[in-house]
Motif scaffolding. Sequence first.
Motif, short mmCIF file in Angstrom:
data_model
loop_
_atom_site.label_atom_id
_atom_site.label_comp_id
_atom_site.label_asym_id
_atom_site.label_seq_id
_atom_site.Cartn_x
_atom_site.Cartn_y
_atom_site.Cartn_z
N SER A 225 0.69 -1.02 -0.08
CA SER A 225 -0.10 0.12 0.22
C SER A 225 0.91 0.77 -0.27
CB SER A 225 -0.83 -0.30 1.22
OG SER A 225 -1.88 1.09 1.30
N ALA A 226 2.35 1.07 0.90
CA ALA A 226 3.51 2.69 0.45
C ALA A 226 3.49 2.25 -0.28
CB ALA A 226 3.53 2.23 2.28
N ALA A 227 4.10 1.66 -0.85
CA ALA A 227 5.01 1.47 -2.06
C ALA A 227 3.52 1.89 -3.53
CB ALA A 227 5.67 0.65 -2.63
N ALA A 228 3.10 2.03 -3.19
CA ALA A 228 1.74 2.80 -4.24
C ALA A 228 0.79 3.69 -4.17
CB ALA A 228 0.12 1.51 -4.70
N LEU A 229 1.06 4.01 -2.97
CA LEU A 229 0.50 5.53 -2.74
C LEU A 229 2.05 6.19 -3.30
CD1 LEU A 229 -0.62 5.47 0.77
CD2 LEU A 229 -1.67 5.78 -1.69
N ASP A 230 3.52 5.69 -3.30
CA ASP A 230 3.96 6.56 -3.73
C ASP A 230 4.33 6.34 -5.17
OD1 ASP A 230 5.37 7.60 -0.96
OD2 ASP A 230 6.17 6.12 -0.27
N GLY A 231 4.33 5.45 -5.76
CA GLY A 231 4.31 5.52 -7.32
C GLY A 231 5.11 4.47 -8.41
N PHE A 232 5.86 3.40 -6.68
CA PHE A 232 6.49 2.65 -7.64
C PHE A 232 5.85 1.89 -8.41
CE2 PHE A 232 8.97 3.98 -3.65
CZ PHE A 232 9.25 3.08 -2.89
N GLY A 233 4.62 1.35 -8.39
CA GLY A 233 3.98 0.51 -9.19
C GLY A 233 2.45 0.24 -8.96
N VAL A 234 2.26 -0.98 -9.93
CA VAL A 234 0.58 -1.28 -9.57
C VAL A 234 0.98 -2.29 -8.43
CG1 VAL A 234 -0.83 -2.95 -10.78
CG2 VAL A 234 0.36 -0.87 -11.98
N ALA A 235 0.06 -2.88 -7.22
CA ALA A 235 -0.21 -3.96 -6.05
C ALA A 235 -1.46 -3.83 -6.75
CB ALA A 235 0.21 -2.35 -4.75
N ALA A 236 -1.84 -5.38 -5.36
CA ALA A 236 -3.01 -6.14 -5.82
C ALA A 236 -3.83 -6.17 -4.04
CB ALA A 236 -2.86 -7.28 -6.39
N LEU A 237 -4.47 -5.03 -3.93
CA LEU A 237 -5.55 -5.05 -2.21
C LEU A 237 -6.19 -5.05 -1.96
CD1 LEU A 237 -3.13 -1.01 -2.05
CD2 LEU A 237 -2.33 -3.57 -1.27
N SER A 238 -6.09 -5.74 -1.16
CA SER A 238 -7.31 -6.08 -0.37
C SER A 238 -8.48 -4.90 -0.23
CB SER A 238 -7.97 -6.64 1.00
OG SER A 238 -7.36 -8.01 0.46
N LEU A 239 -9.70 -4.04 -0.64
CA LEU A 239 -10.95 -3.70 -0.79
C LEU A 239 -10.96 -2.73 0.46
CD1 LEU A 239 -11.91 -1.90 -3.34
CD2 LEU A 239 -14.05 -2.84 -2.66
N TRP A 240 -11.20 -3.67 1.62
CA TRP A 240 -10.44 -3.29 2.72
C TRP A 240 -9.93 -2.43 3.22
CZ3 TRP A 240 -6.46 -4.82 6.35
CH2 TRP A 240 -6.14 -5.66 5.20
#
Length: 303
Positions: A225-240
């Motif tokens: 989550s933190a990496a995706a927010l920082d623009g690292f790339g595409v992440a698969a996250l739970s909707l919760w």
Amino acid sequence: MSFDLKSIQLFTRIAALGQIGAAGREFRLSPTSATQRIKALENVLGTRLLNRSTRSVSLTPDGEAFLRHATNIVASMDEAYSELSGEAEVSGTLRVTSSATFGRLYIMPHLRRFMDLHPKLELELNLSDTVLDMVEGGFDLALRIGVLRDSQLLAKKLAPCRRVLVASPCYLEKHLPISTPADLSVHECLVDGYKNSWRFRHPDGREENVRVSGRFKSNIGEAFSAAALDGFGVAALSLWHAHVALKQGALRVVLPEVELLPDWNIYAVQTSTGHTPARVRVFREFMEAELKLQQPIWEEALR
């Protein structure tokens, strides 16, 4: 022939936890006292109930047969006591384990109300991103997310756990468009260290595997989550996990028309003793109700 109810209760907990010491602590007994009680029970029954080793115990065939009766005895006595005494309050110590991120976001905010509802109950909450062994850890209940492995544990589905692909607006603006799952093969994807593919289900039911890679890897959703927010790339996250960032616009859903596989769920897992103690049941029902209230809030992020 006479039976000591406390020894029968102790035996059912030893069977659940696999350890005499851990079970004894629940009854405020030393390992020596707990062992003596079990030996006395075995003497009354005229058979050995447990195979003992230096680190753990296991049931003998006679122990497995007696456990079925013992759990029924304990359940019946609990119900009789509640009915005759008018005792409505749950008591004892409840030991629960959950992933750290889920526990912080969806257990801790509700614990004050749960504890107020059950003032005689003590709660030990272990938050860890490592899947802990329930028997070895002496846990009554575990909240687990994903696909359950085959085991001798009992599981109740509390809620679905929809996952989505997400990325920050800055990442999406600086890189090639993602129109199909195959496009991910040339993107920075945030993956578990040991995984190199994502599986998808298209609206027509067709499934597709795509090999993915990226320079950043981790083993916990908090880092993704933190990496995706920082623009690292595409992440698969739970909707919760992602719904707040999605509503705020800090993350955007990628490929919303396809589903990530396998399907994940949130489960309450307990050892298979054949009897669910009241302290476990009330917490499980409480969490199930809370998650039902949260699901519409999660889904709103996709509207």
